[in-house]
Design a protein around this motif. Sequence first.
Motif, PDB file in Angstrom:
ATOM      1  N   VAL A 275     -46.046  10.124  69.478  1.00 32.25           N
ATOM      2  CA  VAL A 275     -46.438  10.144  70.900  1.00 32.25           C
ATOM      3  C   VAL A 275     -45.084   9.916  71.768  1.00 32.25           C
ATOM      4  N   SER A 276     -44.104   9.022  71.420  1.00 33.53           N
ATOM      5  CA  SER A 276     -42.883   8.740  72.305  1.00 33.53           C
ATOM      6  C   SER A 276     -42.190  10.445  72.582  1.00 33.53           C
ATOM      7  N   GLU A 277     -41.993  10.847  71.192  1.00 31.30           N
ATOM      8  CA  GLU A 277     -41.179  12.169  71.016  1.00 31.30           C
ATOM      9  C   GLU A 277     -41.921  13.139  72.053  1.00 31.30           C
ATOM     10  N   ALA A 278     -43.273  13.343  71.897  1.00 35.70           N
ATOM     11  CA  ALA A 278     -43.924  14.372  72.765  1.00 35.70           C
ATOM     12  C   ALA A 278     -43.961  13.959  74.035  1.00 35.70           C
ATOM     13  N   ILE A 279     -43.750  12.696  74.774  1.00 39.47           N
ATOM     14  CA  ILE A 279     -43.784  12.290  75.921  1.00 39.47           C
ATOM     15  C   ILE A 279     -42.558  12.706  76.499  1.00 39.47           C
ATOM     16  N   LYS A 280     -41.439  12.534  75.766  1.00 39.22           N
ATOM     17  CA  LYS A 280     -40.119  12.905  76.211  1.00 39.22           C
ATOM     18  C   LYS A 280     -39.819  14.551  75.929  1.00 39.22           C
ATOM     19  N   TYR A 281     -40.394  15.073  75.205  1.00 39.14           N
ATOM     20  CA  TYR A 281     -40.353  16.597  75.035  1.00 39.14           C
ATOM     21  C   TYR A 281     -41.107  17.282  76.140  1.00 39.14           C
ATOM     22  N   ARG A 282     -42.098  16.971  76.655  1.00 41.47           N
ATOM     23  CA  ARG A 282     -42.807  17.546  77.604  1.00 41.47           C
ATOM     24  C   ARG A 282     -42.107  17.613  78.915  1.00 41.47           C
ATOM     25  N   ARG A 283     -41.820  18.826  79.431  1.00 45.41           N
ATOM     26  CA  ARG A 283     -41.286  19.443  80.527  1.00 45.41           C
ATOM     27  C   ARG A 283     -42.166  20.325  81.256  1.00 45.41           C
ATOM     28  N   SER A 284     -42.060  20.415  82.503  1.00 37.77           N
ATOM     29  CA  SER A 284     -42.911  21.353  83.417  1.00 37.77           C
ATOM     30  C   SER A 284     -41.793  22.767  83.363  1.00 37.77           C
ATOM     31  N   VAL A 285     -42.226  23.660  82.185  1.00 41.16           N
ATOM     32  CA  VAL A 285     -41.770  24.638  82.066  1.00 41.16           C
ATOM     33  C   VAL A 285     -41.960  25.734  83.070  1.00 41.16           C
ATOM     34  N   ARG A 286     -41.179  26.595  83.500  1.00 45.35           N
ATOM     35  CA  ARG A 286     -41.267  27.533  84.502  1.00 45.35           C
ATOM     36  C   ARG A 286     -41.175  28.921  83.985  1.00 45.35           C
ATOM     37  N   ALA A 287     -40.912  29.240  82.886  1.00 43.69           N
ATOM     38  CA  ALA A 287     -40.714  30.436  82.316  1.00 43.69           C
ATOM     39  C   ALA A 287     -41.054  30.219  80.642  1.00 43.69           C
ATOM     40  N   PHE A 288     -42.002  31.197  80.141  1.00 44.72           N
ATOM     41  CA  PHE A 288     -42.445  31.098  78.958  1.00 44.72           C
ATOM     42  C   PHE A 288     -41.979  32.522  78.083  1.00 44.72           C
ATOM     43  N   LYS A 289     -41.768  32.127  76.833  1.00 43.92           N
ATOM     44  CA  LYS A 289     -41.592  33.461  76.102  1.00 43.92           C
ATOM     45  C   LYS A 289     -42.691  34.382  75.772  1.00 43.92           C
ATOM     46  N   THR A 290     -42.469  35.666  75.386  1.00 41.95           N
ATOM     47  CA  THR A 290     -43.489  36.552  75.309  1.00 41.95           C
ATOM     48  C   THR A 290     -44.287  36.210  74.122  1.00 41.95           C
ATOM     49  N   GLU A 291     -43.701  35.288  73.105  1.00 45.97           N
ATOM     50  CA  GLU A 291     -44.285  34.929  71.879  1.00 45.97           C
ATOM     51  C   GLU A 291     -45.672  34.393  72.017  1.00 45.97           C
ATOM     52  N   PRO A 292     -46.725  34.762  71.437  1.00 42.42           N
ATOM     53  CA  PRO A 292     -48.059  34.334  71.502  1.00 42.42           C
ATOM     54  C   PRO A 292     -48.169  32.784  70.894  1.00 42.42           C
ATOM     55  N   ILE A 293     -49.170  32.052  71.565  1.00 45.95           N
ATOM     56  CA  ILE A 293     -49.582  30.910  70.932  1.00 45.95           C
ATOM     57  C   ILE A 293     -51.180  30.879  70.691  1.00 45.95           C
ATOM     58  N   GLU A 294     -51.372  29.956  69.702  1.00 41.32           N
ATOM     59  CA  GLU A 294     -52.721  30.335  68.739  1.00 41.32           C
ATOM     60  C   GLU A 294     -53.792  29.472  69.676  1.00 41.32           C
ATOM     61  N   GLU A 295     -54.681  30.514  70.270  1.00 41.57           N
ATOM     62  CA  GLU A 295     -55.909  29.859  70.999  1.00 41.57           C
ATOM     63  C   GLU A 295     -56.622  28.626  70.308  1.00 41.57           C
TER      64      GLU A 295
END
Length: 245
Positions: free
Chosen positions: A9-29
């Motif tokens: 949980v702590s790692e996820a909170i610190k990792y989360r950022r507002s990302v303004r540009a994403f890769k074209t790599e798909p993510i799993e629905e």
Amino acid sequence: MVVTNEKTVSEAIKYRRSVRAFKTEPIEEQKVKECIHLATFAATSSNMQLWEFYHIVSPEILKQLTNASFNQGAAKTAQQMVVIVAKKDLWRKRAQSNIDFLKSQYGDKPASEYSKREKFAMAYYQKVVPSIYFDFLGILGMIKYIAFQIIGIFRPIYRQARQSDMRVVVHKSAGLAAQNFMISMAAIHYDTCPMEGFDSLRVKKALNLPHSSEINMIIACGIREENGIYGERFRIPFEEVYFKK
């Protein structure tokens, strides 16, 4: 992308950022759907759950939402989006769902045999919730607001009884769910960007939502580009926002 382990949980909170540009790599629905499910476990006022979640994977709807979001970078590059909708108008249905759940927990017995605690819980959804949520053109809400302010002179009382107050309550719950979702995404190495800059009428049209629906936020989803984060995270010094009394 192969994820070998989830973040704490702590790692996820610190990792989360507002990302303004994403890769074209798909993510799993399915993984995004699971994170939306986790969002529903967020704290919610009176357990009313006055929210809906729209998981956008259609290229056509993504294009419409990108346009409605002023073509900002996070929207243009998002692989998927999640639209969180506040639904204050569902209060009667949600209150009844809570009543039905309580009855299922109390067992097959008449109301006269309910314990004091059971009666209180039932009365809360049968009487208190309607007294707070029901309004007519804002008039009843203002009357309740004035009455509560007067009663508040003599004892503590809930004072936020106007339509505008209840909108705030519903949006706070939706915001808590949004945070649950984004932290859940961060835990599995997926990225997000909560967007509040959008044309709400166009968003409702794209999703075929009724006028009574209110868009809490649109969350762009994907995997961050190296230049997708604008610099180091900035936060006001903790000492300026932390007060111990």
